[in-house]
Design a protein around this motif. Structure first.
Motif, PDB file in Angstrom:
ATOM      1  N   HIS A 136      20.861 -11.162  -5.141  1.00 17.24           N
ATOM      2  CA  HIS A 136      21.817 -11.494  -6.192  1.00 17.24           C
ATOM      3  C   HIS A 136      22.399 -12.902  -6.051  1.00 17.24           C
ATOM      4  CE1 HIS A 136      24.042  -9.446  -2.976  1.00 17.24           C
ATOM      5  NE2 HIS A 136      25.025 -10.277  -3.261  1.00 17.24           N
ATOM      6  N   GLY A 137      22.426 -13.462  -4.862  1.00 17.05           N
ATOM      7  CA  GLY A 137      22.944 -14.813  -4.658  1.00 17.05           C
ATOM      8  C   GLY A 137      21.872 -15.886  -4.624  1.00 17.05           C
ATOM      9  N   TYR A 138      20.634 -15.508  -4.854  1.00 16.47           N
ATOM     10  CA  TYR A 138      19.502 -16.427  -4.794  1.00 16.47           C
ATOM     11  C   TYR A 138      18.880 -16.592  -6.176  1.00 16.47           C
ATOM     12  CZ  TYR A 138      19.691 -15.666   0.259  1.00 16.47           C
ATOM     13  OH  TYR A 138      20.097 -15.601   1.551  1.00 16.47           O
ATOM     14  N   SER A 139      18.151 -17.668  -6.344  1.00 19.72           N
ATOM     15  CA  SER A 139      17.427 -17.842  -7.608  1.00 19.72           C
ATOM     16  C   SER A 139      16.145 -17.015  -7.616  1.00 19.72           C
ATOM     17  CB  SER A 139      17.102 -19.314  -7.843  1.00 19.72           C
ATOM     18  OG  SER A 139      16.275 -19.797  -6.798  1.00 19.72           O
ATOM     19  N   ALA A 140      15.671 -16.615  -6.447  1.00 15.80           N
ATOM     20  CA  ALA A 140      14.448 -15.808  -6.341  1.00 15.80           C
ATOM     21  C   ALA A 140      14.734 -14.384  -6.793  1.00 15.80           C
ATOM     22  CB  ALA A 140      13.941 -15.810  -4.902  1.00 15.80           C
ATOM     23  N   ARG A 141      13.745 -13.775  -7.439  1.00 20.73           N
ATOM     24  CA  ARG A 141      13.851 -12.399  -7.908  1.00 20.73           C
ATOM     25  C   ARG A 141      12.629 -11.624  -7.423  1.00 20.73           C
ATOM     26  NH1 ARG A 141      18.523 -11.409  -8.811  1.00 20.73           N
ATOM     27  NH2 ARG A 141      18.114  -9.721 -10.223  1.00 20.73           N
ATOM     28  N   ALA A 142      12.836 -10.363  -7.133  1.00 19.38           N
ATOM     29  CA  ALA A 142      11.723  -9.477  -6.794  1.00 19.38           C
ATOM     30  C   ALA A 142      11.148  -8.933  -8.095  1.00 19.38           C
ATOM     31  CB  ALA A 142      12.205  -8.329  -5.916  1.00 19.38           C
ATOM     32  N   ASN A 143       9.844  -9.054  -8.240  1.00 23.49           N
ATOM     33  CA  ASN A 143       9.148  -8.563  -9.432  1.00 23.49           C
ATOM     34  C   ASN A 143       7.965  -7.717  -8.989  1.00 23.49           C
ATOM     35  OD1 ASN A 143      10.577 -10.060 -11.603  1.00 23.49           O
ATOM     36  ND2 ASN A 143       9.842 -11.807 -10.418  1.00 23.49           N
ATOM     37  N   MET A 144       7.741  -6.636  -9.717  1.00 24.52           N
ATOM     38  CA  MET A 144       6.595  -5.802  -9.405  1.00 24.52           C
ATOM     39  C   MET A 144       5.327  -6.493  -9.898  1.00 24.52           C
ATOM     40  SD  MET A 144       5.786  -1.830 -10.280  1.00 24.52           S
ATOM     41  CE  MET A 144       5.504  -2.141 -12.009  1.00 24.52           C
ATOM     42  N   ALA A 145       4.301  -6.455  -9.060  1.00 22.77           N
ATOM     43  CA  ALA A 145       2.993  -6.996  -9.423  1.00 22.77           C
ATOM     44  C   ALA A 145       1.993  -5.846  -9.384  1.00 22.77           C
ATOM     45  CB  ALA A 145       2.581  -8.091  -8.451  1.00 22.77           C
ATOM     46  N   LYS A 146       0.934  -5.985 -10.166  1.00 17.12           N
ATOM     47  CA  LYS A 146      -0.121  -4.979 -10.125  1.00 17.12           C
ATOM     48  C   LYS A 146      -1.462  -5.689 -10.077  1.00 17.12           C
ATOM     49  CE  LYS A 146      -0.431  -4.285 -15.106  1.00 17.12           C
ATOM     50  NZ  LYS A 146      -0.352  -3.335 -16.200  1.00 17.12           N
ATOM     51  N   GLY A 147      -2.395  -5.007  -9.462  1.00 15.12           N
ATOM     52  CA  GLY A 147      -3.729  -5.566  -9.328  1.00 15.12           C
ATOM     53  C   GLY A 147      -4.549  -4.709  -8.394  1.00 15.12           C
ATOM     54  N   HIS A 148      -5.311  -5.367  -7.546  1.00 16.38           N
ATOM     55  CA  HIS A 148      -6.198  -4.658  -6.633  1.00 16.38           C
ATOM     56  C   HIS A 148      -6.022  -5.190  -5.223  1.00 16.38           C
ATOM     57  CE1 HIS A 148      -8.236  -2.678  -9.925  1.00 16.38           C
ATOM     58  NE2 HIS A 148      -8.160  -3.828 -10.561  1.00 16.38           N
ATOM     59  N   PHE A 149      -6.254  -4.317  -4.257  1.00 15.02           N
ATOM     60  CA  PHE A 149      -6.223  -4.690  -2.853  1.00 15.02           C
ATOM     61  C   PHE A 149      -7.634  -4.576  -2.315  1.00 15.02           C
ATOM     62  CE2 PHE A 149      -5.881  -3.764   1.669  1.00 15.02           C
ATOM     63  CZ  PHE A 149      -5.108  -4.833   2.079  1.00 15.02           C
ATOM     64  N   ALA A 150      -8.060  -5.647  -1.645  1.00 20.03           N
ATOM     65  CA  ALA A 150      -9.433  -5.725  -1.128  1.00 20.03           C
ATOM     66  C   ALA A 150     -10.373  -5.440  -2.293  1.00 20.03           C
ATOM     67  CB  ALA A 150      -9.632  -4.790   0.060  1.00 20.03           C
ATOM     68  N   ASN A 151     -11.388  -4.656  -2.086  1.00 18.91           N
ATOM     69  CA  ASN A 151     -12.307  -4.348  -3.184  1.00 18.91           C
ATOM     70  C   ASN A 151     -12.078  -2.938  -3.708  1.00 18.91           C
ATOM     71  OD1 ASN A 151     -13.206  -3.121  -0.841  1.00 18.91           O
ATOM     72  ND2 ASN A 151     -15.351  -3.236  -1.406  1.00 18.91           N
ATOM     73  N   PHE A 152     -10.895  -2.359  -3.440  1.00 12.36           N
ATOM     74  CA  PHE A 152     -10.621  -0.998  -3.891  1.00 12.36           C
ATOM     75  C   PHE A 152     -10.438  -0.999  -5.409  1.00 12.36           C
ATOM     76  CE2 PHE A 152      -8.145   2.997  -4.148  1.00 12.36           C
ATOM     77  CZ  PHE A 152      -9.054   3.813  -3.497  1.00 12.36           C
ATOM     78  N   PRO A 153     -11.157  -0.142  -6.127  1.00 10.01           N
ATOM     79  CA  PRO A 153     -11.187  -0.230  -7.592  1.00 10.01           C
ATOM     80  C   PRO A 153      -9.927   0.257  -8.317  1.00 10.01           C
ATOM     81  CG  PRO A 153     -12.519   1.610  -6.852  1.00 10.01           C
ATOM     82  CD  PRO A 153     -12.075   0.875  -5.610  1.00 10.01           C
ATOM     83  N   LEU A 154      -9.112   1.094  -7.683  1.00 11.12           N
ATOM     84  CA  LEU A 154      -7.938   1.619  -8.367  1.00 11.12           C
ATOM     85  C   LEU A 154      -6.789   0.610  -8.358  1.00 11.12           C
ATOM     86  CD1 LEU A 154      -7.904   5.332  -7.171  1.00 11.12           C
ATOM     87  CD2 LEU A 154      -8.853   4.371  -9.269  1.00 11.12           C
ATOM     88  N   LEU A 155      -5.952   0.706  -9.370  1.00 10.33           N
ATOM     89  CA  LEU A 155      -4.809  -0.171  -9.515  1.00 10.33           C
ATOM     90  C   LEU A 155      -3.829   0.023  -8.363  1.00 10.33           C
ATOM     91  CD1 LEU A 155      -4.030  -2.247 -11.629  1.00 10.33           C
ATOM     92  CD2 LEU A 155      -2.728  -0.487 -12.803  1.00 10.33           C
ATOM     93  N   HIS A 156      -3.243  -1.080  -7.890  1.00  8.69           N
ATOM     94  CA  HIS A 156      -2.295  -1.062  -6.781  1.00  8.69           C
ATOM     95  C   HIS A 156      -1.055  -1.845  -7.206  1.00  8.69           C
ATOM     96  CE1 HIS A 156      -0.909  -0.758  -2.701  1.00  8.69           C
ATOM     97  NE2 HIS A 156      -0.827  -2.066  -2.573  1.00  8.69           N
TER      98      HIS A 156
END
Length: 149
Positions: free
Chosen positions: A75-95
């Motif tokens: 809350h005191g920083y300009s940085a914000r946590a945001n959820m990201a989605k994609g893939h990890f390694a070559n695993f085909p399901l969404l992460h």
């Protein structure tokens, strides 16, 4: 699944932070608080205990954790946590994971143990951790995250 006994658990983390080291203690404490606050009662081998289910709930937990971190740590920083989605390694399901500027924060990395991913055998023990936090773009695990929009 994280097993929580008497509001205690071992948040085993793999941390490789270069630029956000001042935030790290507060982030780790807030992650632990979030997990404690997200526990549910379960019966494991006939014993009542508290757990936090991560697998299958990764999107929900990462979204709620982002809100928690933004209101309790960032809350005191300009940085914000945001959820990201994609893939990890070559695993085909969404992460799902969190991003705070160029830092990756993933509380569901453990779900890749035993999955068919292209990952060096020597590094598999790092997946046994509950949490991965890194802003080191040269880190092998960091490079396994591939974001999609």
């Amino acid at each position: 699944m994280l097993i929580i006994t008497n509001n205690r658990f071992d948040l085993q983390s793999t941390v490789d932070v270069l630029n956000h080291d001042k935030l790290l203690p507060d982030l780790l404490e807030a992650i632990e608080d979030y997990i404690i606050n997200s526990k549910v009662e379960a019966v494991i081998n006939g014993v009542r205990t508290h757990v936090m289910h991560v697998s299958g709930f990764a999107q929900t937990h990462h979204l709620n954790l982002a809100k928690y971190l933004n209101s309790h740590v960032l809350h005191g920083y300009s940085a914000r946590a945001n959820m990201a989605k994609g893939h990890f390694a070559n695993f085909p399901l969404l992460h799902y994971w969190l991003e705070i500027e160029n830092m990756i924060l993933d509380i569901a990395i453990r779900q890749f143990i035993g999955k068919p991913i292209d990952f060096p055998e020597l590094m598999i023990p790092l997946l046994e951790r509950h949490c991965f936090i890194s802003d080191n773009e040269q880190n092998f695990i960091y490079r396994q995250y591939r974001k999609i929009r």
